[in-house]
Structures are given as C-alpha cells and as structure tokens.
Design a protein around this motif. Sequence first.
Motif, PDB file in Angstrom:
ATOM      1  N   VAL A 145      69.431  92.894  60.449  1.00 18.89           N
ATOM      2  CA  VAL A 145      68.546  91.836  59.946  1.00 18.89           C
ATOM      3  C   VAL A 145      67.218  92.468  59.571  1.00 18.89           C
ATOM      4  O   VAL A 145      66.589  93.154  60.386  1.00 18.89           O
ATOM      5  N   LEU A 146      66.817  92.231  58.349  1.00 19.89           N
ATOM      6  CA  LEU A 146      65.583  92.810  57.819  1.00 19.89           C
ATOM      7  C   LEU A 146      64.575  91.698  57.578  1.00 19.89           C
ATOM      8  O   LEU A 146      64.834  90.761  56.823  1.00 19.89           O
ATOM      9  N   GLU A 147      63.426  91.807  58.233  1.00 18.59           N
ATOM     10  CA  GLU A 147      62.353  90.829  58.026  1.00 18.59           C
ATOM     11  C   GLU A 147      61.502  91.279  56.850  1.00 18.59           C
ATOM     12  O   GLU A 147      61.115  92.438  56.752  1.00 18.59           O
ATOM     13  N   VAL A 148      61.216  90.334  55.952  1.00 18.68           N
ATOM     14  CA  VAL A 148      60.472  90.637  54.723  1.00 18.68           C
ATOM     15  C   VAL A 148      59.168  89.847  54.738  1.00 18.68           C
ATOM     16  O   VAL A 148      59.166  88.625  54.919  1.00 18.68           O
ATOM     17  N   ARG A 149      58.059  90.548  54.540  1.00 19.99           N
ATOM     18  CA  ARG A 149      56.747  89.914  54.551  1.00 19.99           C
ATOM     19  C   ARG A 149      56.121  90.015  53.167  1.00 19.99           C
ATOM     20  O   ARG A 149      55.933  91.113  52.631  1.00 19.99           O
ATOM     21  N   LEU A 150      55.796  88.863  52.596  1.00 24.89           N
ATOM     22  CA  LEU A 150      55.082  88.762  51.328  1.00 24.89           C
ATOM     23  C   LEU A 150      53.772  88.022  51.567  1.00 24.89           C
ATOM     24  O   LEU A 150      53.583  87.389  52.615  1.00 24.89           O
ATOM     25  N   ASP A 151      52.884  88.063  50.594  1.00 25.19           N
ATOM     26  CA  ASP A 151      51.661  87.265  50.700  1.00 25.19           C
ATOM     27  C   ASP A 151      51.998  85.782  50.773  1.00 25.19           C
ATOM     28  O   ASP A 151      51.259  84.999  51.391  1.00 25.19           O
ATOM     29  N   GLU A 152      53.122  85.385  50.131  1.00 29.97           N
ATOM     30  CA  GLU A 152      53.520  83.984  50.087  1.00 29.97           C
ATOM     31  C   GLU A 152      54.180  83.505  51.372  1.00 29.97           C
ATOM     32  O   GLU A 152      54.396  82.290  51.549  1.00 29.97           O
ATOM     33  N   GLY A 153      54.539  84.423  52.267  1.00 30.69           N
ATOM     34  CA  GLY A 153      55.194  84.041  53.506  1.00 30.69           C
ATOM     35  C   GLY A 153      56.236  85.067  53.925  1.00 30.69           C
ATOM     36  O   GLY A 153      56.247  86.197  53.424  1.00 30.69           O
ATOM     37  N   GLU A 154      57.088  84.669  54.835  1.00 30.87           N
ATOM     38  CA  GLU A 154      58.094  85.573  55.382  1.00 30.87           C
ATOM     39  C   GLU A 154      59.490  84.956  55.267  1.00 30.87           C
ATOM     40  O   GLU A 154      59.647  83.738  55.300  1.00 30.87           O
ATOM     41  N   PHE A 155      60.469  85.820  55.140  1.00 36.04           N
ATOM     42  CA  PHE A 155      61.866  85.421  55.220  1.00 36.04           C
ATOM     43  C   PHE A 155      62.637  86.619  55.749  1.00 36.04           C
ATOM     44  O   PHE A 155      62.071  87.707  55.940  1.00 36.04           O
ATOM     45  N   HIS A 156      63.907  86.449  56.033  1.00 37.24           N
ATOM     46  CA  HIS A 156      64.694  87.586  56.484  1.00 37.24           C
ATOM     47  C   HIS A 156      66.019  87.624  55.741  1.00 37.24           C
ATOM     48  O   HIS A 156      66.526  86.600  55.294  1.00 37.24           O
ATOM     49  N   VAL A 157      66.525  88.822  55.572  1.00 39.44           N
ATOM     50  CA  VAL A 157      67.790  89.032  54.875  1.00 39.44           C
ATOM     51  C   VAL A 157      68.702  89.857  55.754  1.00 39.44           C
ATOM     52  O   VAL A 157      68.246  90.588  56.650  1.00 39.44           O
ATOM     53  N   ARG A 158      69.983  89.737  55.511  1.00 41.45           N
ATOM     54  CA  ARG A 158      70.975  90.530  56.237  1.00 41.45           C
ATOM     55  C   ARG A 158      71.488  91.644  55.346  1.00 41.45           C
ATOM     56  O   ARG A 158      71.667  91.446  54.138  1.00 41.45           O
ATOM     57  N   THR A 159      71.715  92.769  55.935  1.00 40.51           N
ATOM     58  CA  THR A 159      72.241  93.911  55.198  1.00 40.51           C
ATOM     59  C   THR A 159      73.646  94.240  55.706  1.00 40.51           C
ATOM     60  O   THR A 159      74.032  93.846  56.811  1.00 40.51           O
ATOM     61  N   GLY A 160      74.387  94.976  54.908  1.00 42.22           N
ATOM     62  CA  GLY A 160      75.747  95.333  55.297  1.00 42.22           C
ATOM     63  C   GLY A 160      76.689  94.151  55.174  1.00 42.22           C
ATOM     64  O   GLY A 160      76.465  93.211  54.413  1.00 42.22           O
ATOM     65  N   ARG A 161      77.732  94.157  55.970  1.00 42.78           N
ATOM     66  CA  ARG A 161      78.758  93.110  55.872  1.00 42.78           C
ATOM     67  C   ARG A 161      78.239  91.728  56.253  1.00 42.78           C
ATOM     68  O   ARG A 161      78.744  90.711  55.791  1.00 42.78           O
TER      69      ARG A 161
END
Length: 221
Positions: A145-161
């Motif tokens: 699980v990769l947490e992504v931080r932007l100026d507009e806010g945060e979300f997270h994405v999953r990598t791999g399968r």
Amino acid sequence: MPRQQPAAARPVRRRSYDQFCASARALDSVGDRWTLLIVRELLAGPRRYTDLHADLPGVSTDVLASRLKDMKQGGLAVRRRLPPPAAASVYELTERGHGLLPVLAALAEWGAPALTGRRPTDAVRAHWFALPLLRALTGLTQEGVLEVRLDEGEFHVRTGRGAAVEPYGFGPAPQPDARIALDAELCLELGRGDVTLAEAVKDGRIEVAGDGPLAAELRGG
C-alpha cells in the motif's frame, strides 16, 4: 356502475441502442452521463450516498439516485448495510463493476492531454489523480500500500497483485508500506508518459519515505 381499476403501470424500459454489438451493449449499461464517474468513485471502495454526492460536484440528487438504481439493476453495484456501530448503507461495485477499471484507466490516459490547465470552474479531489498515477506504478513488482500526498490531499494506491482488488482508496492508509509526495501536475505527466517514475524520483520531484521493500524499489534499490 362499477369503478374501473387503474391500469397497471408498465415498467419503464431503459433506453437502448438496440444493436447486436458488444460496444453498444456496454454503452447501454454505462453510457449515461455520470455513470462512469460513479464507478470511478466506487473503485476506491464502498461509499455512502452522501459521500458520493459530495465528491461528484454538479450531479443532482435525482440523477445520482437514478444512476445508482440502474447500476444495481445492471449488476454493476450493490447496496448493503454496514454492521453496527456504523449503521449506514453503502454502495459498492460488483465483480463486473470492478471490471471497468481498465476502461476508466484507458479513458484517463486518453483524456490526460486535454488537462492543459485547471479552469476556474473545475472542481478537484486528490483521489481523481489516482488513475493517471496507476499507469506509472504498473511496473512495480513489490506488493503493498502506497500513500500518496498531494497539495490537494491524500489518497492511497495498491501495488502488485493487490491493485486488481482495490486499486486505490481515500485518505491516508492506516499502515502504508511506503509514502510518496508529489504534485498534481507530475501525476498527469506520469499518466501521459512524459516522465517515468524512476526519472521523477531521481530528479527529486518525488519524495519517497519508508524503509520496506516497496520504498526501496521506488528509490531504485
């Protein structure tokens, strides 16, 4: 004189192209305005009606309710009740609904060149940048699980399968395997293929945090 009983109402038939064509059948299900954007929201996980309405600025309550009803009838989504203490109803995609991820990803890739600048009337949500970013992350081999931080806010994405089950989610992840910080414009550049993930990390345009295998792979280790 006996009173006449009102005639039974005929079921309303959804509009159809009435063409024996796979593309036409697909558009019968998802070709209405707002349907694919509702799918975009539900790809991040189950959502309450009020949350969907808040993150779909411009949609009326009547249209949203109608589209959700059509999606349920078409086997794209279901509505279920969360157990206590939540005690709320949520909508979520079925397996067939999740099958629209490649369609949304292709649309995001195709539409990315049109995002040359944000218009004054444009709404924005951080998680809307998840689809362009997913394209740049497909080469990662580490699952996590990769947490992504932007100026507009945060979300997270999953990598791999794991990305095939729930590709992205709202807000920070409870226990992310790695974190990255970047700006929205770079997300779009990554989605268009103007720059690679490795190049952006090397140039310092992406800050990577974390000590595990996923963070190491992001750093090129």
